[in-house]
Design an enzyme around this catalytic site. Structure first.
Site, mmCIF file in Angstrom:
data_model
loop_
_atom_site.group_PDB
_atom_site.id
_atom_site.type_symbol
_atom_site.label_atom_id
_atom_site.label_comp_id
_atom_site.label_asym_id
_atom_site.label_seq_id
_atom_site.Cartn_x
_atom_site.Cartn_y
_atom_site.Cartn_z
ATOM 1 N N LYS A 130 -0.356 7.272 -0.866
ATOM 2 C CA LYS A 130 -1.264 5.592 -1.574
ATOM 3 C C LYS A 130 -0.860 4.564 -1.085
ATOM 4 C CE LYS A 130 -1.306 4.838 -5.818
ATOM 5 N NZ LYS A 130 -1.374 4.609 -7.023
ATOM 6 N N GLY B 284 -5.047 1.450 -10.537
ATOM 7 C CA GLY B 284 -4.214 -0.520 -10.993
ATOM 8 C C GLY B 284 -4.369 -0.828 -9.883
ATOM 9 N N ARG C 135 -6.311 -1.311 -19.486
ATOM 10 C CA ARG C 135 -5.106 -1.783 -17.957
ATOM 11 C C ARG C 135 -5.032 -3.462 -17.824
ATOM 12 N NH1 ARG C 135 -3.836 2.189 -13.603
ATOM 13 N NH2 ARG C 135 -1.382 1.989 -13.945
ATOM 14 N N SER D 275 2.825 -5.411 -14.143
ATOM 15 C CA SER D 275 3.093 -4.820 -13.118
ATOM 16 C C SER D 275 3.415 -5.973 -12.044
ATOM 17 C CB SER D 275 1.126 -5.123 -12.641
ATOM 18 O OG SER D 275 0.847 -4.125 -12.444
ATOM 19 N N SER D 276 4.084 -5.218 -10.405
ATOM 20 C CA SER D 276 4.528 -5.361 -9.537
ATOM 21 C C SER D 276 3.158 -6.061 -8.849
ATOM 22 C CB SER D 276 4.996 -4.983 -8.620
ATOM 23 O OG SER D 276 4.863 -3.702 -7.860
ATOM 24 N N GLN D 277 2.207 -5.449 -9.145
ATOM 25 C CA GLN D 277 1.048 -5.218 -8.422
ATOM 26 C C GLN D 277 -0.091 -7.083 -8.893
ATOM 27 O OE1 GLN D 277 -1.284 -1.963 -10.066
ATOM 28 N NE2 GLN D 277 -0.450 -0.316 -8.546
ATOM 29 N N GLU E 215 7.186 5.797 -10.909
ATOM 30 C CA GLU E 215 6.451 6.397 -11.061
ATOM 31 C C GLU E 215 7.130 7.901 -11.079
ATOM 32 O OE1 GLU E 215 2.643 6.996 -9.770
ATOM 33 O OE2 GLU E 215 2.739 4.362 -11.287
ATOM 34 N N HIS F 73 -0.347 2.160 -17.902
ATOM 35 C CA HIS F 73 -0.717 2.967 -15.971
ATOM 36 C C HIS F 73 -1.594 3.913 -17.256
ATOM 37 C CE1 HIS F 73 3.079 3.034 -13.691
ATOM 38 N NE2 HIS F 73 2.889 1.381 -14.060
ATOM 39 N N LYS G 143 -6.845 12.239 -8.013
ATOM 40 C CA LYS G 143 -6.637 10.571 -8.117
ATOM 41 C C LYS G 143 -5.671 9.997 -6.770
ATOM 42 C CE LYS G 143 -5.584 6.900 -10.602
ATOM 43 N NZ LYS G 143 -4.476 6.123 -9.965
#
Length: 436
Positions: free
Chosen positions: A32, A101, A129, A175-177, A319, A346, A416
Protein backbone atom coordinates in the site's frame (compact mmCIF):
# COMPACT_ATOMS: atom_id res chain seq x y z
CA UNK A 1 -16.68 5.63 -9.69
CA UNK A 2 -18.71 3.84 -6.99
CA UNK A 3 -19.22 5.58 -3.66
CA UNK A 4 -16.46 3.85 -1.74
CA UNK A 5 -17.52 5.34 1.60
CA UNK A 6 -21.12 4.17 1.42
CA UNK A 7 -22.35 2.44 4.57
CA UNK A 8 -21.83 -1.31 4.17
CA UNK A 9 -23.23 -4.14 6.27
CA UNK A 10 -20.93 -5.79 8.76
CA UNK A 11 -19.71 -9.23 7.74
CA UNK A 12 -19.24 -11.56 10.76
CA UNK A 13 -16.64 -14.27 10.22
CA UNK A 14 -15.41 -17.12 12.39
CA UNK A 15 -11.63 -17.31 12.29
CA UNK A 16 -10.45 -20.82 11.33
CA UNK A 17 -8.55 -22.77 13.96
CA UNK A 18 -5.46 -24.68 12.88
CA UNK A 19 -5.42 -28.40 13.61
CA UNK A 20 -1.99 -28.92 12.02
CA UNK A 21 1.09 -26.79 11.37
CA UNK A 22 0.46 -24.57 8.37
CA UNK A 23 2.64 -25.13 5.32
CA UNK A 24 1.95 -22.54 2.68
CA UNK A 25 3.43 -20.41 -0.06
CA UNK A 26 1.52 -17.19 -0.51
CA UNK A 27 1.52 -14.48 -3.14
CA UNK A 28 0.32 -11.24 -1.64
CA UNK A 29 -0.80 -7.98 -3.25
CA UNK A 30 1.59 -5.06 -3.62
CA UNK A 31 2.57 -2.67 -0.87
CA UNK A 32 0.00 0.00 0.00
CA UNK A 33 2.75 2.44 0.96
CA UNK A 34 4.68 1.95 -2.30
CA UNK A 35 1.53 2.05 -4.45
CA UNK A 36 0.32 5.29 -2.83
CA UNK A 37 3.66 7.08 -3.26
CA UNK A 38 4.07 5.86 -6.83
CA UNK A 39 0.61 7.17 -7.74
CA UNK A 40 1.35 10.65 -6.35
CA UNK A 41 4.82 10.90 -7.89
CA UNK A 42 3.47 9.73 -11.24
CA UNK A 43 0.72 12.36 -11.16
CA UNK A 44 3.29 15.19 -10.94
CA UNK A 45 5.90 13.63 -13.27
CA UNK A 46 6.87 14.87 -16.74
CA UNK A 47 5.22 12.02 -18.66
CA UNK A 48 3.31 8.73 -18.38
CA UNK A 49 4.33 6.23 -15.70
CA UNK A 50 3.46 2.60 -15.04
CA UNK A 51 2.85 0.83 -11.74
CA UNK A 52 3.52 -2.89 -12.00
CA UNK A 53 1.82 -5.24 -9.50
CA UNK A 54 0.15 -2.40 -7.54
CA UNK A 55 -2.20 -2.97 -4.65
CA UNK A 56 -5.87 -2.81 -5.61
CA UNK A 57 -7.70 -2.12 -2.36
CA UNK A 58 -9.94 0.54 -0.92
CA UNK A 59 -7.12 2.90 0.10
CA UNK A 60 -5.30 2.81 -3.22
CA UNK A 61 -8.53 3.04 -5.22
CA UNK A 62 -9.37 6.17 -3.23
CA UNK A 63 -5.92 7.61 -3.96
CA UNK A 64 -6.34 6.94 -7.68
CA UNK A 65 -9.87 8.36 -7.64
CA UNK A 66 -8.66 11.52 -5.88
CA UNK A 67 -5.94 12.15 -8.46
CA UNK A 68 -8.42 11.38 -11.23
CA UNK A 69 -10.86 13.93 -9.79
CA UNK A 70 -8.17 16.62 -10.14
CA UNK A 71 -7.60 15.75 -13.80
CA UNK A 72 -4.90 13.09 -13.78
CA UNK A 73 -5.52 10.21 -16.18
CA UNK A 74 -5.25 7.09 -14.01
CA UNK A 75 -6.11 3.78 -15.66
CA UNK A 76 -6.57 0.87 -13.26
CA UNK A 77 -8.32 -1.49 -15.68
CA UNK A 78 -5.43 -3.97 -15.65
CA UNK A 79 -4.87 -5.31 -12.12
CA UNK A 80 -1.18 -5.88 -12.77
CA UNK A 81 -0.37 -2.69 -14.65
CA UNK A 82 -1.76 0.73 -13.80
CA UNK A 83 -1.02 3.65 -16.14
CA UNK A 84 -0.76 7.25 -14.91
CA UNK A 85 -0.72 10.13 -17.39
CA UNK A 86 -0.19 13.55 -15.82
CA UNK A 87 -2.59 16.34 -16.79
CA UNK A 88 -2.90 19.92 -15.51
CA UNK A 89 -4.35 19.65 -12.02
CA UNK A 90 -7.62 21.50 -11.62
CA UNK A 91 -10.72 22.16 -9.53
CA UNK A 92 -13.45 22.21 -8.66
CA UNK A 93 -13.01 18.68 -7.41
CA UNK A 94 -14.08 16.56 -4.45
CA UNK A 95 -11.69 14.06 -2.88
CA UNK A 96 -13.06 11.18 -0.83
CA UNK A 97 -10.35 9.88 1.52
CA UNK A 98 -12.44 7.17 3.18
CA UNK A 99 -10.65 6.27 6.42
CA UNK A 100 -7.17 6.43 4.89
CA UNK A 101 -4.53 8.50 6.65
CA UNK A 102 -2.31 8.12 3.60
CA UNK A 103 -4.88 9.63 1.23
CA UNK A 104 -5.92 12.44 3.58
CA UNK A 105 -2.29 13.51 4.09
CA UNK A 106 -0.81 12.97 0.63
CA UNK A 107 -3.49 14.64 -1.50
CA UNK A 108 -3.96 18.11 0.10
CA UNK A 109 -0.40 19.24 -0.86
CA UNK A 110 -1.10 18.06 -4.44
CA UNK A 111 -4.45 19.87 -4.34
CA UNK A 112 -2.50 23.06 -3.65
CA UNK A 113 -1.03 22.71 -7.15
CA UNK A 114 -4.51 22.50 -8.72
CA UNK A 115 -6.15 25.49 -10.38
CA UNK A 116 -9.41 25.80 -8.48
CA UNK A 117 -11.02 24.67 -5.22
CA UNK A 118 -10.63 21.08 -4.03
CA UNK A 119 -12.77 19.77 -1.17
CA UNK A 120 -11.54 16.87 0.96
CA UNK A 121 -13.62 14.68 3.27
CA UNK A 122 -14.05 11.04 4.23
CA UNK A 123 -15.65 8.56 6.59
CA UNK A 124 -16.98 10.00 9.88
CA UNK A 125 -14.01 8.68 11.89
CA UNK A 126 -11.58 10.25 9.41
CA UNK A 127 -12.59 13.64 10.80
CA UNK A 128 -11.02 12.57 14.10
CA UNK A 129 -7.66 11.59 12.61
CA UNK A 130 -4.78 14.05 13.11
CA UNK A 131 -4.35 16.53 10.25
CA UNK A 132 -3.89 19.95 11.83
CA UNK A 133 -0.06 20.09 11.65
CA UNK A 134 -0.17 19.43 7.89
CA UNK A 135 -2.84 22.09 7.34
CA UNK A 136 -0.77 24.61 9.29
CA UNK A 137 2.38 23.72 7.35
CA UNK A 138 0.64 24.13 3.99
CA UNK A 139 -0.74 27.53 5.02
CA UNK A 140 2.77 28.64 5.96
CA UNK A 141 4.03 27.93 2.43
CA UNK A 142 1.25 29.80 0.67
CA UNK A 143 -1.65 27.33 0.33
CA UNK A 144 -5.10 28.72 1.16
CA UNK A 145 -7.13 26.15 3.13
CA UNK A 146 -10.49 26.31 4.84
CA UNK A 147 -10.57 23.60 7.50
CA UNK A 148 -12.88 22.42 10.27
CA UNK A 149 -12.47 23.98 13.72
CA UNK A 150 -10.38 20.96 14.70
CA UNK A 151 -7.90 21.80 11.94
CA UNK A 152 -8.84 18.65 10.03
CA UNK A 153 -11.56 17.32 7.75
CA UNK A 154 -13.64 18.44 6.06
CA UNK A 155 -11.46 21.00 4.33
CA UNK A 156 -11.25 22.97 1.10
CA UNK A 157 -7.92 23.66 -0.59
CA UNK A 158 -8.23 26.79 -2.70
CA UNK A 159 -5.64 25.88 -5.28
CA UNK A 160 -4.01 28.64 -7.28
CA UNK A 161 -2.15 26.44 -9.76
CA UNK A 162 1.10 26.75 -7.86
CA UNK A 163 2.57 26.48 -4.37
CA UNK A 164 5.23 28.89 -3.18
CA UNK A 165 7.03 26.39 -0.98
CA UNK A 166 10.01 27.36 1.15
CA UNK A 167 10.85 26.55 4.76
CA UNK A 168 8.36 25.06 7.19
CA UNK A 169 8.52 23.82 10.78
CA UNK A 170 6.14 21.04 11.77
CA UNK A 171 5.52 18.70 14.69
CA UNK A 172 5.22 15.34 12.90
CA UNK A 173 5.22 13.22 16.06
CA UNK A 174 1.62 12.14 15.36
CA UNK A 175 2.42 10.80 11.88
CA UNK A 176 5.38 10.58 9.52
CA UNK A 177 2.80 11.03 6.74
CA UNK A 178 2.76 14.78 7.49
CA UNK A 179 6.37 14.98 6.27
CA UNK A 180 5.92 12.52 3.39
CA UNK A 181 2.87 14.43 2.15
CA UNK A 182 4.83 17.69 2.03
CA UNK A 183 7.82 16.10 0.31
CA UNK A 184 6.05 14.16 -2.44
CA UNK A 185 4.81 17.20 -4.32
CA UNK A 186 7.61 19.57 -3.30
CA UNK A 187 9.65 19.31 -6.51
CA UNK A 188 6.72 21.07 -8.18
CA UNK A 189 6.66 23.89 -5.61
CA UNK A 190 8.17 27.16 -6.86
CA UNK A 191 10.93 27.13 -4.24
CA UNK A 192 10.86 23.44 -3.34
CA UNK A 193 10.66 22.84 0.39
CA UNK A 194 12.69 22.51 3.56
CA UNK A 195 10.79 20.66 6.30
CA UNK A 196 12.05 20.80 9.87
CA UNK A 197 10.49 18.62 12.53
CA UNK A 198 10.21 20.12 16.02
CA UNK A 199 8.75 17.80 18.63
CA UNK A 200 8.95 14.25 19.97
CA UNK A 201 10.50 11.67 17.62
CA UNK A 202 8.79 11.10 14.27
CA UNK A 203 7.34 7.58 14.18
CA UNK A 204 7.64 5.12 11.29
CA UNK A 205 11.06 6.32 10.15
CA UNK A 206 11.30 3.58 7.47
CA UNK A 207 8.31 5.12 5.69
CA UNK A 208 10.12 8.46 5.54
CA UNK A 209 13.18 6.74 4.09
CA UNK A 210 10.87 5.10 1.53
CA UNK A 211 9.55 8.54 0.52
CA UNK A 212 13.05 9.94 0.11
CA UNK A 213 14.28 6.93 -1.88
CA UNK A 214 11.29 7.04 -4.23
CA UNK A 215 11.68 10.79 -4.78
CA UNK A 216 15.32 10.24 -5.72
CA UNK A 217 14.32 7.39 -8.03
CA UNK A 218 12.05 9.86 -9.81
CA UNK A 219 14.90 12.33 -10.25
CA UNK A 220 14.34 14.69 -7.32
CA UNK A 221 17.23 16.21 -5.43
CA UNK A 222 16.63 15.44 -1.76
CA UNK A 223 18.86 16.27 1.20
CA UNK A 224 18.08 14.35 4.41
CA UNK A 225 21.57 14.45 5.90
CA UNK A 226 20.52 16.61 8.86
CA UNK A 227 18.44 14.79 11.49
CA UNK A 228 14.78 15.86 11.49
CA UNK A 229 15.23 17.95 8.36
CA UNK A 230 14.34 17.19 4.74
CA UNK A 231 14.92 19.42 1.73
CA UNK A 232 13.59 18.91 -1.81
CA UNK A 233 14.82 21.19 -4.58
CA UNK A 234 12.39 22.43 -7.24
CA UNK A 235 12.64 20.59 -10.54
CA UNK A 236 11.09 18.03 -12.87
CA UNK A 237 10.19 14.54 -11.80
CA UNK A 238 10.82 11.81 -14.35
CA UNK A 239 8.19 9.41 -15.59
CA UNK A 240 9.19 5.81 -14.92
CA UNK A 241 8.06 2.25 -14.31
CA UNK A 242 7.45 1.49 -10.66
CA UNK A 243 7.80 -2.14 -9.58
CA UNK A 244 5.64 -2.57 -6.48
CA UNK A 245 6.92 -5.22 -4.08
CA UNK A 246 4.57 -7.31 -1.88
CA UNK A 247 3.12 -5.64 1.19
CA UNK A 248 5.24 -6.46 4.24
CA UNK A 249 2.61 -5.34 6.77
CA UNK A 250 0.04 -7.49 5.00
CA UNK A 251 2.39 -10.48 5.20
CA UNK A 252 2.83 -10.29 8.97
CA UNK A 253 -0.34 -12.18 9.98
CA UNK A 254 0.64 -15.00 7.60
CA UNK A 255 4.12 -15.14 9.11
CA UNK A 256 2.53 -15.12 12.56
CA UNK A 257 0.55 -18.20 11.52
CA UNK A 258 3.82 -20.09 11.03
CA UNK A 259 4.93 -19.07 14.51
CA UNK A 260 1.64 -19.96 16.24
CA UNK A 261 1.22 -23.36 14.55
CA UNK A 262 4.87 -24.41 14.34
CA UNK A 263 4.59 -24.44 10.55
CA UNK A 264 6.21 -22.61 7.65
CA UNK A 265 4.98 -19.79 5.42
CA UNK A 266 6.85 -18.51 2.39
CA UNK A 267 6.05 -15.16 0.79
CA UNK A 268 6.85 -15.53 -2.89
CA UNK A 269 8.05 -12.65 -5.05
CA UNK A 270 9.96 -10.88 -2.29
CA UNK A 271 12.85 -8.70 -3.57
CA UNK A 272 16.34 -9.27 -2.27
CA UNK A 273 16.59 -5.52 -1.60
CA UNK A 274 13.48 -3.92 -0.18
CA UNK A 275 12.23 -0.41 0.54
CA UNK A 276 10.26 -1.82 3.49
CA UNK A 277 11.62 -2.52 7.02
CA UNK A 278 12.17 -6.23 6.49
CA UNK A 279 15.27 -6.40 8.73
CA UNK A 280 13.31 -5.05 11.70
CA UNK A 281 10.53 -7.56 11.08
CA UNK A 282 13.00 -10.44 10.83
CA UNK A 283 14.57 -9.45 14.15
CA UNK A 284 11.21 -9.17 15.94
CA UNK A 285 9.94 -12.52 14.67
CA UNK A 286 13.23 -14.21 15.54
CA UNK A 287 13.04 -12.86 19.09
CA UNK A 288 9.52 -14.27 19.38
CA UNK A 289 10.74 -17.73 18.38
CA UNK A 290 10.69 -17.88 14.57
CA UNK A 291 13.36 -18.87 12.09
CA UNK A 292 13.42 -16.34 9.24
CA UNK A 293 15.27 -16.87 5.97
CA UNK A 294 15.56 -14.63 2.92
CA UNK A 295 15.84 -16.38 -0.43
CA UNK A 296 16.54 -15.06 -3.91
CA UNK A 297 12.90 -14.04 -4.42
CA UNK A 298 11.17 -15.19 -1.24
CA UNK A 299 10.92 -14.68 2.49
CA UNK A 300 10.19 -17.72 4.69
CA UNK A 301 9.17 -17.85 8.35
CA UNK A 302 9.23 -21.15 10.28
CA UNK A 303 7.80 -21.72 13.71
CA UNK A 304 9.91 -23.57 16.26
CA UNK A 305 7.09 -24.77 18.50
CA UNK A 306 7.22 -21.87 20.93
CA UNK A 307 6.14 -18.22 20.97
CA UNK A 308 8.22 -16.02 23.26
CA UNK A 309 7.31 -12.75 24.94
CA UNK A 310 9.34 -9.66 24.05
CA UNK A 311 10.10 -6.14 25.21
CA UNK A 312 10.25 -4.11 22.03
CA UNK A 313 10.15 -0.53 20.79
CA UNK A 314 7.85 -0.65 17.75
CA UNK A 315 8.02 3.04 16.85
CA UNK A 316 9.54 2.27 13.44
CA UNK A 317 7.05 -0.50 12.63
CA UNK A 318 3.88 0.53 14.44
CA UNK A 319 1.66 -1.13 11.81
CA UNK A 320 2.83 -4.47 13.20
CA UNK A 321 1.54 -3.76 16.71
CA UNK A 322 -1.87 -5.52 16.48
CA UNK A 323 -0.46 -8.81 15.15
CA UNK A 324 2.50 -8.74 17.54
CA UNK A 325 0.04 -8.10 20.39
CA UNK A 326 -1.91 -11.16 19.29
CA UNK A 327 1.29 -13.23 19.32
CA UNK A 328 2.17 -11.84 22.74
CA UNK A 329 -1.22 -12.98 24.08
CA UNK A 330 -0.30 -16.51 22.97
CA UNK A 331 3.32 -16.38 24.19
CA UNK A 332 5.09 -18.22 26.99
CA UNK A 333 6.06 -15.08 28.89
CA UNK A 334 4.88 -11.47 29.33
CA UNK A 335 5.54 -8.82 26.70
CA UNK A 336 5.90 -5.06 26.63
CA UNK A 337 5.20 -3.28 23.33
CA UNK A 338 6.14 0.39 23.44
CA UNK A 339 6.87 3.50 21.38
CA UNK A 340 3.50 3.48 19.61
CA UNK A 341 1.39 6.17 21.30
CA UNK A 342 0.64 7.62 17.86
CA UNK A 343 -1.44 4.61 16.80
CA UNK A 344 -4.22 5.95 19.00
CA UNK A 345 -4.91 8.20 16.01
CA UNK A 346 -5.12 5.43 13.40
CA UNK A 347 -8.33 3.87 12.08
CA UNK A 348 -9.28 3.52 15.74
CA UNK A 349 -7.41 3.96 19.01
CA UNK A 350 -5.55 0.72 18.43
CA UNK A 351 -4.05 0.50 21.91
CA UNK A 352 -7.38 0.88 23.69
CA UNK A 353 -9.10 -1.43 21.21
CA UNK A 354 -6.46 -4.17 21.53
CA UNK A 355 -6.53 -4.02 25.32
CA UNK A 356 -10.33 -4.18 25.37
CA UNK A 357 -10.69 -7.06 22.92
CA UNK A 358 -7.78 -9.19 24.19
CA UNK A 359 -8.96 -8.77 27.78
CA UNK A 360 -12.39 -9.85 26.60
CA UNK A 361 -10.85 -13.15 25.51
CA UNK A 362 -9.24 -13.69 28.93
CA UNK A 363 -5.80 -12.09 28.44
CA UNK A 364 -4.23 -9.71 30.96
CA UNK A 365 -3.47 -6.55 28.97
CA UNK A 366 -2.69 -3.09 30.31
CA UNK A 367 -3.02 -0.09 28.00
CA UNK A 368 0.00 2.14 28.80
CA UNK A 369 0.61 5.71 27.58
CA UNK A 370 2.76 4.51 24.67
CA UNK A 371 1.94 0.84 24.24
CA UNK A 372 0.72 -2.37 25.83
CA UNK A 373 1.82 -4.70 28.63
CA UNK A 374 0.58 -8.22 27.94
CA UNK A 375 0.61 -11.17 30.32
CA UNK A 376 -0.59 -14.39 28.65
CA UNK A 377 -3.57 -16.18 30.20
CA UNK A 378 -5.76 -19.05 28.92
CA UNK A 379 -7.97 -17.57 26.18
CA UNK A 380 -11.55 -18.39 25.24
CA UNK A 381 -13.63 -17.93 22.12
CA UNK A 382 -15.77 -14.80 21.87
CA UNK A 383 -16.70 -12.01 19.47
CA UNK A 384 -13.71 -9.81 18.61
CA UNK A 385 -14.69 -6.33 17.50
CA UNK A 386 -12.62 -4.87 14.66
CA UNK A 387 -13.69 -1.20 14.82
CA UNK A 388 -13.55 -1.01 10.99
CA UNK A 389 -9.77 -1.51 11.34
CA UNK A 390 -8.07 -4.03 9.07
CA UNK A 391 -5.14 -4.56 11.44
CA UNK A 392 -7.52 -5.45 14.27
CA UNK A 393 -9.06 -8.10 12.00
CA UNK A 394 -5.59 -9.51 11.30
CA UNK A 395 -4.91 -9.77 15.05
CA UNK A 396 -8.18 -11.62 15.63
CA UNK A 397 -7.41 -14.09 12.84
CA UNK A 398 -4.05 -14.88 14.46
CA UNK A 399 -5.68 -15.52 17.84
CA UNK A 400 -8.25 -17.75 16.14
CA UNK A 401 -5.51 -20.10 14.95
CA UNK A 402 -5.07 -21.32 18.53
CA UNK A 403 -8.39 -20.43 20.14
CA UNK A 404 -11.61 -21.94 18.74
CA UNK A 405 -14.68 -19.74 18.49
CA UNK A 406 -13.09 -16.36 17.69
CA UNK A 407 -15.72 -14.50 15.68
CA UNK A 408 -14.80 -11.22 14.01
CA UNK A 409 -17.74 -8.83 13.94
CA UNK A 410 -16.62 -7.50 10.55
CA UNK A 411 -14.07 -9.16 8.28
CA UNK A 412 -14.92 -6.90 5.33
CA UNK A 413 -12.81 -4.12 6.84
CA UNK A 414 -9.78 -6.02 5.52
CA UNK A 415 -10.73 -4.72 2.06
CA UNK A 416 -9.00 -1.50 3.09
CA UNK A 417 -5.66 -3.03 2.14
CA UNK A 418 -6.30 -6.68 1.20
CA UNK A 419 -9.73 -7.65 -0.14
CA UNK A 420 -8.49 -11.22 -0.59
CA UNK A 421 -7.60 -11.68 3.09
CA UNK A 422 -10.46 -13.98 4.24
CA UNK A 423 -10.01 -16.32 1.27
CA UNK A 424 -6.20 -16.35 1.49
CA UNK A 425 -6.32 -16.97 5.23
CA UNK A 426 -8.84 -19.81 5.08
CA UNK A 427 -7.00 -21.45 2.21
CA UNK A 428 -3.76 -21.34 4.20
CA UNK A 429 -5.33 -22.74 7.38
CA UNK A 430 -7.99 -25.18 6.19
CA UNK A 431 -8.14 -25.12 2.41
CA UNK A 432 -11.53 -23.37 2.66
CA UNK A 433 -12.85 -20.48 0.60
CA UNK A 434 -12.88 -17.87 3.34
CA UNK A 435 -16.63 -17.36 3.56
CA UNK A 436 -16.73 -18.47 7.18
Amino acid sequence: MPNLTAVRPLEPWTAPTATDPVASTVRLPGSKSLTARALVLSAVADGPSTLRHPLRARDTELMAAGLRAMGTDVSTVDDERWLVRPRPLRGPAHLDVGLSGTVMRFLPPIAGLADGPVTVDGDPHARLRPLGPLVGALRSIGVRIDAAETGGLPLTVRGAGEVRGGEVVIDASASSQFVSGLLLGAARFTHGIVVRHDGPPVPSAPHLRMTVQMLRAAGATVDDATPDEWAVEPGRLSARDWEIEPDLSGAVPFFAAALVTGGAVTLHGWPHRSLQPVDTLRELLARMGAEVSLGTDSLTVRGTGAVHGIDADLSDVSELTPVLAALAALADAPSRLRGVAHIRGHETDRLAALARELNGLGADVTDTPDGLEITPRPLRGATFRTYADHRMAHAAAVIGLAVPGIELDDVACTSKTMPEFPALWSTMVTGGDGRG
